[in-house]
Design a protein around this motif. Sequence first.
Motif, PDB file in Angstrom:
ATOM      1  N   THR A  34       0.839  -1.197   0.000  1.00 15.78           N
ATOM      2  CA  THR A  34       0.000   0.000   0.000  1.00 15.78           C
ATOM      3  C   THR A  34       0.876   1.251   0.000  1.00 15.78           C
ATOM      4  OG1 THR A  34      -0.219   0.002   2.408  1.00 15.78           O
ATOM      5  CG2 THR A  34      -1.934  -1.121   1.166  1.00 15.78           C
ATOM      6  N   LYS A  35       2.069   1.149   0.589  1.00 18.30           N
ATOM      7  CA  LYS A  35       3.016   2.270   0.569  1.00 18.30           C
ATOM      8  C   LYS A  35       3.591   2.486  -0.832  1.00 18.30           C
ATOM      9  CE  LYS A  35       4.545   1.056   5.210  1.00 18.30           C
ATOM     10  NZ  LYS A  35       5.670   0.490   5.967  1.00 18.30           N
ATOM     11  N   THR A  36       3.804   1.400  -1.554  1.00 21.93           N
ATOM     12  CA  THR A  36       4.422   1.481  -2.882  1.00 21.93           C
ATOM     13  C   THR A  36       3.382   1.562  -3.991  1.00 21.93           C
ATOM     14  OG1 THR A  36       4.515  -0.937  -3.088  1.00 21.93           O
ATOM     15  CG2 THR A  36       6.421   0.164  -2.101  1.00 21.93           C
ATOM     16  N   ASN A  37       2.117   1.365  -3.647  1.00 19.09           N
ATOM     17  CA  ASN A  37       1.013   1.403  -4.619  1.00 19.09           C
ATOM     18  C   ASN A  37       1.210   0.372  -5.741  1.00 19.09           C
ATOM     19  OD1 ASN A  37      -1.498   2.413  -5.363  1.00 19.09           O
ATOM     20  ND2 ASN A  37      -0.598   3.857  -6.804  1.00 19.09           N
ATOM     21  N   GLN A  38       1.737  -0.800  -5.380  1.00 20.08           N
ATOM     22  CA  GLN A  38       1.971  -1.862  -6.351  1.00 20.08           C
ATOM     23  C   GLN A  38       0.870  -2.913  -6.265  1.00 20.08           C
ATOM     24  OE1 GLN A  38       6.000  -2.805  -4.865  1.00 20.08           O
ATOM     25  NE2 GLN A  38       6.614  -2.721  -7.009  1.00 20.08           N
ATOM     26  N   ALA A  39       0.585  -3.538  -7.384  1.00 24.23           N
ATOM     27  CA  ALA A  39      -0.287  -4.709  -7.393  1.00 24.23           C
ATOM     28  C   ALA A  39       0.447  -5.842  -6.682  1.00 24.23           C
ATOM     29  CB  ALA A  39      -0.613  -5.119  -8.822  1.00 24.23           C
ATOM     30  N   PHE A  40      -0.301  -6.802  -6.172  1.00 18.84           N
ATOM     31  CA  PHE A  40       0.307  -7.905  -5.426  1.00 18.84           C
ATOM     32  C   PHE A  40       1.348  -8.640  -6.268  1.00 18.84           C
ATOM     33  CE2 PHE A  40       0.504 -12.315  -4.012  1.00 18.84           C
ATOM     34  CZ  PHE A  40       0.809 -12.138  -2.674  1.00 18.84           C
ATOM     35  N   SER A  41       1.002  -9.014  -7.475  1.00 20.39           N
ATOM     36  CA  SER A  41       1.946  -9.771  -8.311  1.00 20.39           C
ATOM     37  C   SER A  41       3.185  -8.944  -8.632  1.00 20.39           C
ATOM     38  CB  SER A  41       1.280 -10.250  -9.594  1.00 20.39           C
ATOM     39  OG  SER A  41       0.814  -9.169 -10.355  1.00 20.39           O
ATOM     40  N   GLU A  42       3.015  -7.646  -8.841  1.00 18.08           N
ATOM     41  CA  GLU A  42       4.146  -6.772  -9.101  1.00 18.08           C
ATOM     42  C   GLU A  42       5.077  -6.730  -7.894  1.00 18.08           C
ATOM     43  OE1 GLU A  42       4.886  -2.194 -10.663  1.00 18.08           O
ATOM     44  OE2 GLU A  42       2.945  -2.741  -9.816  1.00 18.08           O
ATOM     45  N   TRP A  43       4.499  -6.641  -6.684  1.00 17.02           N
ATOM     46  CA  TRP A  43       5.285  -6.603  -5.456  1.00 17.02           C
ATOM     47  C   TRP A  43       6.079  -7.898  -5.292  1.00 17.02           C
ATOM     48  CZ3 TRP A  43       6.589  -8.951  -1.048  1.00 17.02           C
ATOM     49  CH2 TRP A  43       7.146  -8.182  -0.021  1.00 17.02           C
ATOM     50  N   VAL A  44       5.429  -9.033  -5.515  1.00 20.64           N
ATOM     51  CA  VAL A  44       6.090 -10.333  -5.354  1.00 20.64           C
ATOM     52  C   VAL A  44       7.214 -10.494  -6.378  1.00 20.64           C
ATOM     53  CG1 VAL A  44       5.771 -12.839  -5.499  1.00 20.64           C
ATOM     54  CG2 VAL A  44       4.091 -11.441  -4.297  1.00 20.64           C
ATOM     55  N   LYS A  45       6.971 -10.112  -7.622  1.00 22.18           N
ATOM     56  CA  LYS A  45       8.015 -10.210  -8.650  1.00 22.18           C
ATOM     57  C   LYS A  45       9.207  -9.336  -8.294  1.00 22.18           C
ATOM     58  CE  LYS A  45       4.726 -11.108 -12.330  1.00 22.18           C
ATOM     59  NZ  LYS A  45       4.115 -10.549 -13.554  1.00 22.18           N
ATOM     60  N   ASP A  46       8.942  -8.126  -7.813  1.00 22.32           N
ATOM     61  CA  ASP A  46      10.005  -7.222  -7.395  1.00 22.32           C
ATOM     62  C   ASP A  46      10.817  -7.835  -6.253  1.00 22.32           C
ATOM     63  OD1 ASP A  46      11.410  -4.665  -7.440  1.00 22.32           O
ATOM     64  OD2 ASP A  46      10.370  -4.233  -5.553  1.00 22.32           O
ATOM     65  N   ALA A  47      10.140  -8.415  -5.271  1.00 22.13           N
ATOM     66  CA  ALA A  47      10.824  -9.054  -4.141  1.00 22.13           C
ATOM     67  C   ALA A  47      11.676 -10.223  -4.618  1.00 22.13           C
ATOM     68  CB  ALA A  47       9.798  -9.527  -3.111  1.00 22.13           C
ATOM     69  N   CYS A  48      11.184 -10.989  -5.555  1.00 23.23           N
ATOM     70  CA  CYS A  48      11.955 -12.123  -6.099  1.00 23.23           C
ATOM     71  C   CYS A  48      13.201 -11.644  -6.834  1.00 23.23           C
ATOM     72  CB  CYS A  48      11.083 -12.970  -7.027  1.00 23.23           C
ATOM     73  SG  CYS A  48       9.772 -13.862  -6.199  1.00 23.23           S
ATOM     74  N   GLU A  49      13.055 -10.601  -7.644  1.00 22.84           N
ATOM     75  CA  GLU A  49      14.193 -10.052  -8.364  1.00 22.84           C
ATOM     76  C   GLU A  49      15.259  -9.548  -7.393  1.00 22.84           C
ATOM     77  OE1 GLU A  49      15.051  -9.994 -11.529  1.00 22.84           O
ATOM     78  OE2 GLU A  49      13.215 -10.848 -12.322  1.00 22.84           O
ATOM     79  N   ARG A  50      14.825  -8.865  -6.332  1.00 29.50           N
ATOM     80  CA  ARG A  50      15.764  -8.377  -5.328  1.00 29.50           C
ATOM     81  C   ARG A  50      16.495  -9.532  -4.648  1.00 29.50           C
ATOM     82  NH1 ARG A  50      13.526  -3.088  -2.313  1.00 29.50           N
ATOM     83  NH2 ARG A  50      12.551  -2.101  -4.111  1.00 29.50           N
ATOM     84  N   LYS A  51      15.787 -10.588  -4.348  1.00 29.45           N
ATOM     85  CA  LYS A  51      16.399 -11.758  -3.697  1.00 29.45           C
ATOM     86  C   LYS A  51      17.430 -12.395  -4.615  1.00 29.45           C
ATOM     87  CE  LYS A  51      16.894 -15.153  -0.782  1.00 29.45           C
ATOM     88  NZ  LYS A  51      17.580 -14.987   0.487  1.00 29.45           N
ATOM     89  N   LEU A  52      17.144 -12.474  -5.890  1.00 25.62           N
ATOM     90  CA  LEU A  52      18.057 -13.098  -6.828  1.00 25.62           C
ATOM     91  C   LEU A  52      19.338 -12.276  -7.057  1.00 25.62           C
ATOM     92  CD1 LEU A  52      15.504 -14.421  -9.444  1.00 25.62           C
ATOM     93  CD2 LEU A  52      16.919 -15.797  -7.901  1.00 25.62           C
ATOM     94  N   LYS A  53      19.248 -10.987  -6.812  1.00 19.98           N
ATOM     95  CA  LYS A  53      20.434 -10.113  -6.975  1.00 19.98           C
ATOM     96  C   LYS A  53      21.378 -10.217  -5.798  1.00 19.98           C
ATOM     97  CE  LYS A  53      18.279  -6.694  -9.934  1.00 19.98           C
ATOM     98  NZ  LYS A  53      17.835  -5.291 -10.061  1.00 19.98           N
ATOM     99  N   THR A  54      20.923 -10.739  -4.661  1.00 20.45           N
ATOM    100  CA  THR A  54      21.791 -10.807  -3.478  1.00 20.45           C
ATOM    101  C   THR A  54      22.596 -12.083  -3.434  1.00 20.45           C
ATOM    102  OG1 THR A  54      20.064 -11.798  -2.079  1.00 20.45           O
ATOM    103  CG2 THR A  54      20.264  -9.379  -2.114  1.00 20.45           C
TER     104      THR A  54
END
Length: 54
Positions: A34-54
Amino acid sequence: MQDKNKKSFERLGSTRKQIRFEDDLLKKIDEDRTKTNQAFSEWVKDACERKLKT
């Protein structure tokens, strides 16, 4: 990945996956998105991409 099993109405280049979230985690995700105004799937994809970069 799973193109041979796709129905004619499904998108090429992506695959639908079912996943179960713990209630507490889902609540935290919903509060954050709700802070980022993202759709659920968009938020999850973003979190996955961030995890894969670490």
